[in-house]
Design an enzyme around this catalytic site. Sequence first.
Site, PDB file in Angstrom:
ATOM      1  N   VAL A   1      17.556   2.008  13.225  1.00 37.72           N
ATOM      2  CA  VAL A   1      18.897   2.429  13.128  1.00 37.72           C
ATOM      3  C   VAL A   1      19.744   1.931  14.330  1.00 37.72           C
ATOM      4  O   VAL A   1      19.701   2.509  15.478  1.00 37.72           O
ATOM      5  CB  VAL A   1      19.328   4.006  12.807  1.00 37.72           C
ATOM      6  CG1 VAL A   1      20.528   4.322  12.501  1.00 37.72           C
ATOM      7  CG2 VAL A   1      17.944   4.271  12.070  1.00 37.72           C
ATOM      8  N   LEU A   2      20.829   1.147  14.122  1.00 35.40           N
ATOM      9  CA  LEU A   2      21.467   0.610  15.284  1.00 35.40           C
ATOM     10  C   LEU A   2      22.060   1.616  16.178  1.00 35.40           C
ATOM     11  O   LEU A   2      22.762   2.469  15.574  1.00 35.40           O
ATOM     12  CB  LEU A   2      22.557  -0.380  14.520  1.00 35.40           C
ATOM     13  CG  LEU A   2      23.595  -1.486  15.683  1.00 35.40           C
ATOM     14  CD1 LEU A   2      22.429  -2.393  16.373  1.00 35.40           C
ATOM     15  CD2 LEU A   2      24.640  -2.041  14.869  1.00 35.40           C
ATOM     16  N   ASP A   3      22.027   1.558  17.392  1.00 37.85           N
ATOM     17  CA  ASP A   3      22.425   2.455  18.627  1.00 37.85           C
ATOM     18  C   ASP A   3      22.046   3.725  18.287  1.00 37.85           C
ATOM     19  O   ASP A   3      22.844   4.817  18.701  1.00 37.85           O
ATOM     20  CB  ASP A   3      24.069   2.369  18.400  1.00 37.85           C
ATOM     21  CG  ASP A   3      24.778   0.856  18.717  1.00 37.85           C
ATOM     22  OD1 ASP A   3      23.730   0.185  19.633  1.00 37.85           O
ATOM     23  OD2 ASP A   3      25.551   0.552  18.098  1.00 37.85           O
ATOM     24  N   GLU A   4      21.096   4.266  17.437  1.00 39.72           N
ATOM     25  CA  GLU A   4      20.687   5.507  17.162  1.00 39.72           C
ATOM     26  C   GLU A   4      19.154   5.850  18.060  1.00 39.72           C
ATOM     27  O   GLU A   4      18.688   6.833  17.617  1.00 39.72           O
ATOM     28  CB  GLU A   4      20.700   5.630  15.723  1.00 39.72           C
ATOM     29  CG  GLU A   4      21.992   5.851  14.988  1.00 39.72           C
ATOM     30  CD  GLU A   4      22.799   6.947  15.170  1.00 39.72           C
ATOM     31  OE1 GLU A   4      22.075   8.042  15.449  1.00 39.72           O
ATOM     32  OE2 GLU A   4      24.114   7.108  15.301  1.00 39.72           O
TER      33      GLU A   4
ATOM     34  N   GLY B   1      28.305   0.335  17.586  1.00 35.14           N
ATOM     35  CA  GLY B   1      28.800  -0.740  16.952  1.00 35.14           C
ATOM     36  C   GLY B   1      29.346  -1.661  17.978  1.00 35.14           C
ATOM     37  O   GLY B   1      29.175  -1.625  19.130  1.00 35.14           O
TER      38      GLY B   1
END
Lengths: 282, 282, 282, 282
Positions: C224-227, C199
């Site tokens: 999926v953000l940062d995943e 994040g």
Amino acid sequence: MNAILLIDCPDRKGLVAAIADFLYRHGANILHADQHQDNEQKFFFMRVEWDLADFDLDEPSFEREFRPIASEFGMHWRVEWGPKRPAVAMFVSRYQHCLVDLLHRYQIGELPCTIAMIVSNHTDAGPLAGFYKIPFHHIPVSAANKAEAEARELELLEAGGVALIVLARYMQVLSPDFVARYPRQIINVHHSFLPAFSGARPYHAAFERGVKLIGATSHYVTNVLDEGPIIEQEVIRVSHRDRADDLVQKGRDVERIALSRGVQWHLEHRILCYGNKTVVFD
Amino acid sequence: MNAILLIDCPDRKGLVAAIADFLYRHGANILHADQHQDNEQKFFFMRVEWDLADFDLDEPSFEREFRPIASEFGMHWRVEWGPKRPAVAMFVSRYQHCLVDLLHRYQIGELPCTIAMIVSNHTDAGPLAGFYKIPFHHIPVSAANKAEAEARELELLEAGGVALIVLARYMQVLSPDFVARYPRQIINVHHSFLPAFSGARPYHAAFERGVKLIGATSHYVTNVLDEGPIIEQEVIRVSHRDRADDLVQKGRDVERIALSRGVQWHLEHRILCYGNKTVVFD
Amino acid sequence: MNAILLIDCPDRKGLVAAIADFLYRHGANILHADQHQDNEQKFFFMRVEWDLADFDLDEPSFEREFRPIASEFGMHWRVEWGPKRPAVAMFVSRYQHCLVDLLHRYQIGELPCTIAMIVSNHTDAGPLAGFYKIPFHHIPVSAANKAEAEARELELLEAGGVALIVLARYMQVLSPDFVARYPRQIINVHHSFLPAFSGARPYHAAFERGVKLIGATSHYVTNVLDEGPIIEQEVIRVSHRDRADDLVQKGRDVERIALSRGVQWHLEHRILCYGNKTVVFD
Amino acid sequence: MNAILLIDCPDRKGLVAAIADFLYRHGANILHADQHQDNEQKFFFMRVEWDLADFDLDEPSFEREFRPIASEFGMHWRVEWGPKRPAVAMFVSRYQHCLVDLLHRYQIGELPCTIAMIVSNHTDAGPLAGFYKIPFHHIPVSAANKAEAEARELELLEAGGVALIVLARYMQVLSPDFVARYPRQIINVHHSFLPAFSGARPYHAAFERGVKLIGATSHYVTNVLDEGPIIEQEVIRVSHRDRADDLVQKGRDVERIALSRGVQWHLEHRILCYGNKTVVFD
């Protein structure tokens, strides 16, 4: 606006009390203070940084008022007053990775200085100097013209009021006379983990020896090649899969880091030399 | 039950095809395969590990069947069959940190071997050997009795069928004759980042030089002191705040790691030597 | 001229034999070969690089001839033929340290690609793009115009035949539609040691938590953000002396390294993804 | 014989002068002095160590004489006088690698303390405790007897005058009441790079996520699991070749280092806590 006081001297009782009391009496608002004692050699090192807002001395009166204390304790000292940005000269040969790195750090404010000139025995770095609007001086060096070339360099350095010379992969050995003019004011990056692989072609020597880590070292230049006081070292892992060329590439990453830290710490007045070693206050 | 095949030879077309085809024809279920090509020296290295469950050769028939292929390609090779646990001898002097570390790793199954004996020129490690129920031999070494002491050691090693000698901070230099008996079967840890600070008292030399990182190196022992093929190196950061004694303590942490990795990799048959260098298959 | 074959498929006996035999029969001079077996998931990964000098197939005939083998083993595969330099787009916002670093690496030949364009939602990087003579597209992005901005970007990417997008500190989240157009073809650098501090404002979160090491992560972008699958991570030590600003500066050094390695490895076809993880052949 | 003074308080002009003057007037021969200022929160931290040889105060008179200065500046302070060796309790479950490591460090003098007891909910560590001649208490813990078990532990700790509890891979969560009895006196090692992978089975979570570095964290225990002030963190590189089991093994190396440093620094009175963070004077 801040001031920084740097002190080294024989260790003695009452030193810190005398300095702290002096600063307090004159209204210093201390921001950072670091000290180091070499209990074997009985030597003392200090770096104090304070806010000048409420301080009741200016630079000349500080020098005058502090001198008796300094004398009493046999201090070697200097004070850096306010936001002066010392003039820096970058020396470079053909490889520009350290220069590219330092210039961007300079541009975004990591390096509190003015890069006054870029000096090179090649023309390659000219366009980069142009992009950053820094004067570029092409001074070829050969066995024949070396004295002359150095004379020209010294002239430029003096005219520019240069206080720090950064050898950002500059592949010429400076003469003793040159070095003597800038004691502890020339920082070099050597592309090995000194004292391993001093001298020429360290990555190839490392490859031949089959080491599992390679490194880079930033150090002050003295008249003994690759033997000056070490400021910072960084290493990176290599394996049998890496050819000599891969070592050269991986090495660039640690060269950039070792050199840029050395330059920044010098400019922030964090480094004190003693004997052939450095105290680096972080 | 697994087998491991280790090969080094001049590189040539068809090598991998020949080996892969051979293993496939005999039902090998390959678990790991690593290869390395030195494209400059035109040399080839391979490590293959396979499950013996469906394999239709036993060790003697493997040797017989594989020999023609090996000859054709001029391979230097060996096969490690099944869960043999080679006998290992630990040599130690007074400092026990590496020994303590290795014995615990051994106890919890990190090291696929049998530690058959601990040999020391001092008595200090005796109780530790007793705790782990490993035979302990105290063999004092002096200039006067060195040949005799080594003869006694060699007798013990032979009687114990020892296949690897680990010098876990053993401070005696082994004679050329001794070393010649165990080529690439003696692993030493040197308490510096070789080739820097070879020889005696490396931490004190590092302290004097003012380096910013110290290291440790595990390597095979040859008859040139501190010059054998390097297996692993590890480093740790130091500063002006560290005295020589602090370097000694910090160094212990990297010695443990560099040595234990070297021993484990050797026992897992991951290391191939060529020239004075190592290929380490991870 | 070389070719690189990348394969992933369920593990099965005879796989390596079939591939090695195929390459040998057609005259491949193998330069590098790496394989990995996930023995739990029974999955197989391979990267082979060979010299095309004596190879008797060209790209179309290779595809035709290799297809039956690939089918038999259920391979997911591709071949990279010769010295093609894929077109790369760099996306950047205001912070240019990663871009400066990548452009110099590009200039000196570390990155086998053509940087076809630099896209930014700010104008800051324009002069740098100009210096390196790379087309620069300023495409502001706001909540209101986001779909439109992405449409413009996609148009440019398609026109430029872009095969890899590098988010070199690009602070806009790409839409799922955009990401779906470039699966495993977008590399981002996140300025933390993921999964810690995913994040926004990771350095400030790290400062608040009082960690002793900070990091950076390069990864493929998914929805999926940062995943997305992690390619590389690098860390650097911090202390109580570092303010949040110092973390930001120190972090830049590890961001440069994590991102540039990710990009280079991708361009050298060293990365295979499976599940949400990467195999990186070094 | 030395004394160590630890201070934290709101930052104010004259602080250092007052302390330095006090120590000087009483004849302190200062050996080490470190200070830290949090210029955002306006908070001050100090650690001073001095030789008691010429010091004219003993511990009770120091407390009496220093109190007015402490009051004036609102200091939170304590003094550690002379070579006291605080009693330490080691708590361990089944994995003994950290315990083995700490006990050897203790034996060779790295840890200035007395290990007064080893407490375990298993019997495995009994023989090791016996080897080092340290009282061993087997106290099984289950959901049913937890309160009772902790009561027994507290009794032992109190009887032994324990000043520090080290959770050397102790797999039971201590109750809030227990923790409240030993504020900032319980050090745990968590087998991940916190805040990533807090909670159970961190190596398996790291394996699933596909990270490229794993870590370990030593921290003070608070009532929020894995959320106490971080003392030290260490990381190690992993790759796709490492299975979850390999992560567990590699992790042991960083656990040993992160925990042993935390314990040593605590015992050398180098750690000050503020908020949920630590200042660690090296």
